[in-house]
Design a protein around this motif. Structure first.
Motif, PDB file in Angstrom:
ATOM      1  N   SER A 268      -0.132   5.130  -1.764  1.00 46.35           N
ATOM      2  CA  SER A 268      -1.697   4.642  -1.893  1.00 46.35           C
ATOM      3  C   SER A 268      -2.379   5.481  -1.540  1.00 46.35           C
ATOM      4  CB  SER A 268      -1.767   2.772  -1.712  1.00 46.35           C
ATOM      5  OG  SER A 268      -1.068   2.275  -2.598  1.00 46.35           O
ATOM      6  N   ALA A 269      -3.600   5.673  -1.557  1.00 45.68           N
ATOM      7  CA  ALA A 269      -4.425   6.008  -1.351  1.00 45.68           C
ATOM      8  C   ALA A 269      -6.103   5.318  -0.816  1.00 45.68           C
ATOM      9  CB  ALA A 269      -5.278   7.327  -2.467  1.00 45.68           C
ATOM     10  N   VAL A 270      -5.731   4.778   0.411  1.00 46.34           N
ATOM     11  CA  VAL A 270      -6.053   3.697   0.161  1.00 46.34           C
ATOM     12  C   VAL A 270      -7.775   4.280   1.238  1.00 46.34           C
ATOM     13  CG1 VAL A 270      -6.685   2.155   2.674  1.00 46.34           C
ATOM     14  CG2 VAL A 270      -4.484   2.532   1.148  1.00 46.34           C
ATOM     15  N   TYR A 271      -9.375   4.147   0.755  1.00 49.25           N
ATOM     16  CA  TYR A 271     -10.809   3.732   1.240  1.00 49.25           C
ATOM     17  C   TYR A 271     -11.497   2.976   2.073  1.00 49.25           C
ATOM     18  CZ  TYR A 271      -9.885   8.383  -1.518  1.00 49.25           C
ATOM     19  OH  TYR A 271      -9.645   9.700  -1.776  1.00 49.25           O
TER      20      TYR A 271
ATOM     21  N   ASP B 239      -0.198   2.112   7.057  1.00 47.71           N
ATOM     22  CA  ASP B 239      -1.346   1.920   8.004  1.00 47.71           C
ATOM     23  C   ASP B 239      -0.161   1.293   9.619  1.00 47.71           C
ATOM     24  OD1 ASP B 239      -1.594  -1.283   9.310  1.00 47.71           O
ATOM     25  OD2 ASP B 239      -3.425  -0.012   7.431  1.00 47.71           O
TER      26      ASP B 239
ATOM     27  N   TYR C  32      -5.839  12.884  -0.352  1.00 44.91           N
ATOM     28  CA  TYR C  32      -5.057  12.113  -1.175  1.00 44.91           C
ATOM     29  C   TYR C  32      -6.231  12.287  -2.024  1.00 44.91           C
ATOM     30  CZ  TYR C  32      -5.031   8.135   1.610  1.00 44.91           C
ATOM     31  OH  TYR C  32      -4.702   6.293   2.664  1.00 44.91           O
TER      32      TYR C  32
ATOM     33  N   ASN D  64     -11.680   6.102   7.438  1.00 39.58           N
ATOM     34  CA  ASN D  64     -11.330   6.938   6.816  1.00 39.58           C
ATOM     35  C   ASN D  64     -11.142   8.538   7.649  1.00 39.58           C
ATOM     36  OD1 ASN D  64     -11.592   5.396   4.731  1.00 39.58           O
ATOM     37  ND2 ASN D  64     -13.625   5.185   4.702  1.00 39.58           N
TER      38      ASN D  64
ATOM     39  N   ASN E 219      -7.698   0.486  -2.679  1.00 33.56           N
ATOM     40  CA  ASN E 219      -6.694   1.387  -2.609  1.00 33.56           C
ATOM     41  C   ASN E 219      -6.084   1.998  -4.184  1.00 33.56           C
ATOM     42  OD1 ASN E 219      -6.149  -0.524  -1.019  1.00 33.56           O
ATOM     43  ND2 ASN E 219      -5.207  -0.976  -2.352  1.00 33.56           N
TER      44      ASN E 219
ATOM     45  N   PHE F 279      -6.170   1.679   8.704  1.00 35.58           N
ATOM     46  CA  PHE F 279      -6.393   2.158   7.945  1.00 35.58           C
ATOM     47  C   PHE F 279      -7.801   1.452   7.484  1.00 35.58           C
ATOM     48  CE2 PHE F 279      -2.707   2.480   4.563  1.00 35.58           C
ATOM     49  CZ  PHE F 279      -2.507   3.484   4.955  1.00 35.58           C
TER      50      PHE F 279
ATOM     51  N   ARG G 130     -12.862  -2.280   0.479  1.00 35.86           N
ATOM     52  CA  ARG G 130     -11.303  -1.518   1.035  1.00 35.86           C
ATOM     53  C   ARG G 130     -11.024  -0.711  -0.528  1.00 35.86           C
ATOM     54  NH1 ARG G 130      -5.604  -2.716   3.100  1.00 35.86           N
ATOM     55  NH2 ARG G 130      -5.962  -4.052   1.847  1.00 35.86           N
TER      56      ARG G 130
ATOM     57  N   HIS H 149      -3.350   4.259  -6.849  1.00 36.18           N
ATOM     58  CA  HIS H 149      -2.213   5.551  -6.806  1.00 36.18           C
ATOM     59  C   HIS H 149      -1.985   5.833  -7.461  1.00 36.18           C
ATOM     60  CE1 HIS H 149      -0.330   1.341  -7.100  1.00 36.18           C
ATOM     61  NE2 HIS H 149       0.840   1.837  -8.797  1.00 36.18           N
TER      62      HIS H 149
ATOM     63  N   LEU I 210       0.816  -1.242  -0.195  1.00 38.09           N
ATOM     64  CA  LEU I 210      -0.249  -0.069   0.453  1.00 38.09           C
ATOM     65  C   LEU I 210       0.453   1.535  -0.027  1.00 38.09           C
ATOM     66  CD1 LEU I 210      -2.902  -0.810   2.498  1.00 38.09           C
ATOM     67  CD2 LEU I 210      -3.217  -1.389  -0.172  1.00 38.09           C
TER      68      LEU I 210
END
Length: 259
Positions: A57-60, A196, A183, A175, A85, A172, A83, A87, A54
């Protein structure tokens, strides 16, 4: 006088390094892997420690997702993802140097006067075991302030833009607004300083070259730094047997976002 270390101070940097590579580092030849290296390492080996799929990365978490045909606006897929992710393929080519920050999170203050602070490094046993398991027991202790001064001088000479500072750790599975706000621009270097909570024991201080791109590795040669470096063992450093006297003027303060 209240004994404490400033929140944004880094007293030393630790570089966990295999013995066969330590001389190159001491000579100032800083080998920097791209973020893609860490992504592929976890994917290919399952090694989640040095590896991190990750990175950058944008992790939602818990996202309502709708996939539509761009020409007809027809809804192709709709549902909820545990989830997502994303990038930037450009940003993951940025080379980074990963180190350990010796700061208030790991230093216990025993005494202080006007010019110095006496401390000893201390972390939980499970954190120490995790570090040694991930990186081995060999490390170098680096004078943070003088090291970053030399990095800055060399980067200015080479016209390299860089960012340096501590990584921020988040859960993670949630949010958090301050994390998600970073992000908005996947090409920004800010996203490279978010990881994370799983990696929190690494207490990472990171140097990233913003306008250098590589798919293999990059060597930043800042010249001999043997005067700034001491060889040591991770297990000894965090054994509780060693006290350190810090000169206040030599503590690097405000390194978050150092450029």
């Amino acid at each position: 006088m209240k004994s404490q270390i400033p929140n944004d101070a880094t007293a030393f940097l630790l570089k966990f390094v295999k013995p066969e590579y330590e001389n190159d580092f001491i000579q100032g030849k800083l080998r920097m892997n791209p973020l893609s290296y860490f992504i592929e390492r976890e994917k290919e080996t399952g090694d989640r420690g040095v590896g991190d799929a990750l990175e950058a990365s944008a992790v939602y978490a818990d996202v309502e997702m709708t996939l539509m045909d761009p020409e007809t606006d027809e809804v192709l897929v709709k549902g909820k993802a545990e989830r997502i992710n994303i990038h930037s393929n450009d940003r993951i080519k940025s080379p980074v140097l990963c180190m350990y920050s010796v700061d208030k999170d790991v230093l216990q203050v025993s005494s202080e006067d006007e010019s110095s602070i006496e401390v000893f490094p201390q972390i939980e046993k499970n954190e120490l075991e995790k570090l040694i398991s991930d990186f081995g027991d060999n490390m170098l202790i680096i004078n943070a302030k003088l090291f970053m001064d030399r990095v800055k001088e060399k980067c200015e000479e080479l016209q390299i833009d860089f960012k340096a500072g501590k990584v921020k750790y988040y859960d993670f599975s949630k949010n958090y607004s301050d994390r998600v706000s970073k992000y908005l621009d996947l090409d920004s270097s800010d996203i490279c300083f978010i990881k994370d909570d799983y990696f929190k024991a690494q207490n990472e201080y990171r140097l990233l070259l913003e306008n250098v791109s590589t798919e293999s590795y990059h060597i930043l040669d800042i010249g001999d730094i043997s005067d700034l470096v001491t060889k040591f063992k991770i297990s000894d450093f965090f054994s509780g047997r060693y006290k350190i006297i810090l000169k206040k003027e030599m503590i690097e303060v405000g390194t978050e976002g150092f450029k």
